[in-house]
Write a protein that holds these residues in place. Sequence first.
Motif, PDB file in Angstrom:
ATOM      1  N   ILE A 237      57.316 -68.912 -37.205  1.00  0.00           N
ATOM      2  CA  ILE A 237      57.137 -67.456 -37.087  1.00  0.00           C
ATOM      3  C   ILE A 237      55.864 -67.103 -36.319  1.00  0.00           C
ATOM      4  O   ILE A 237      55.678 -65.972 -35.915  1.00  0.00           O
ATOM      5  N   ARG A 238      54.973 -68.083 -36.133  1.00  0.00           N
ATOM      6  CA  ARG A 238      53.724 -67.908 -35.361  1.00  0.00           C
ATOM      7  C   ARG A 238      52.884 -66.758 -35.919  1.00  0.00           C
ATOM      8  O   ARG A 238      52.640 -65.754 -35.260  1.00  0.00           O
ATOM      9  N   PHE A 239      52.460 -66.977 -37.149  1.00  0.00           N
ATOM     10  CA  PHE A 239      51.570 -66.023 -37.802  1.00  0.00           C
ATOM     11  C   PHE A 239      50.168 -66.281 -37.274  1.00  0.00           C
ATOM     12  O   PHE A 239      49.391 -67.043 -37.842  1.00  0.00           O
ATOM     13  N   ASP A 240      49.825 -65.591 -36.187  1.00  0.00           N
ATOM     14  CA  ASP A 240      48.626 -65.907 -35.415  1.00  0.00           C
ATOM     15  C   ASP A 240      47.413 -65.083 -35.872  1.00  0.00           C
ATOM     16  O   ASP A 240      47.456 -64.387 -36.893  1.00  0.00           O
ATOM     17  N   LYS A 241      46.342 -65.152 -35.096  1.00  0.00           N
ATOM     18  CA  LYS A 241      45.103 -64.454 -35.447  1.00  0.00           C
ATOM     19  C   LYS A 241      45.297 -62.943 -35.526  1.00  0.00           C
ATOM     20  O   LYS A 241      44.652 -62.269 -36.325  1.00  0.00           O
TER      21      LYS A 241
END
Length: 284
Positions: A237-241
């Motif tokens: 899901i690319r739970f990024d900054k």
Amino acid sequence: MLYPELFKSMEAVRWNMGTDIPWGDYDASKLSDEQAYTVKMNAITEWAALPATEMFLRDNRGDSDFSAFMSVWFFEEQKHSLVLMEYLRRFRPDLAPTEEELHKVRFEFDPAPALETLMLHFCGEIRLNHWYRCAADWHTEPVIQAIYKTIAHDEARHAGAYLRYMKRALTTQGIELAQQARMAFSKIGVLMASAHRSPQAMHPTNLHVNKEMFPNDTIQSKLPSPGWLENWLDNQIRFDKEWEGKVSSRILHNLSLLMENSFNTVQDLNRYRKSLMRGEAVGA
């Protein structure tokens, strides 16, 4: 008591699994094996509301109001697990969790300070709301997208309910308890709003809770794929900054309102925490 009002407000917006989920919109061509497997892992993780409720009831034996609210929280959290399992039962029965897989996440948590646990779960609900919104964006199959958006709204409401009990601790139960609450909320707030500095996902299901079972004493360690959470967040899901920043901002914003101070950064909150440790009078 807060429980009667919280029950009424949550009852008014409660969704129906049979009629409010668009089951008829399912599109098998838009669900990959990879995506379906993450649904299974989240279904098992949500089942951990069972041992969490047992912990809350044990550690809040002297608080019947909050314990009664657990009946609502427990029902809705187990419903999240159930709707994810129903999705798999209908469309990917080969991935539906077994009763044994579900039961593995039910184990005893060590006793912990009730106020710190309350704050931890308040932050956990905020984080889960953002995780599920991010997951809905990642998924391509319309029914599971709708499910994640639906349960994300529940998590936001749960955070709001916990916030009500946090406010109660600051305003209605005496100066000494209020000071203890400020210490607990600021301590856990610094931890949970600084997740970008930690290699692990900062959520109650990923924290150690039983010394005798260490290191296999997290909910995530009991799943069929113990390392799936980090992979789900970082690579799927690319739970990024940017997403993490939204979580930290919501925690800091709510604590600012709750404690009548301005916490624009984690450093602001940490300075406030240290001032409390020095015994300075801070806040209303």
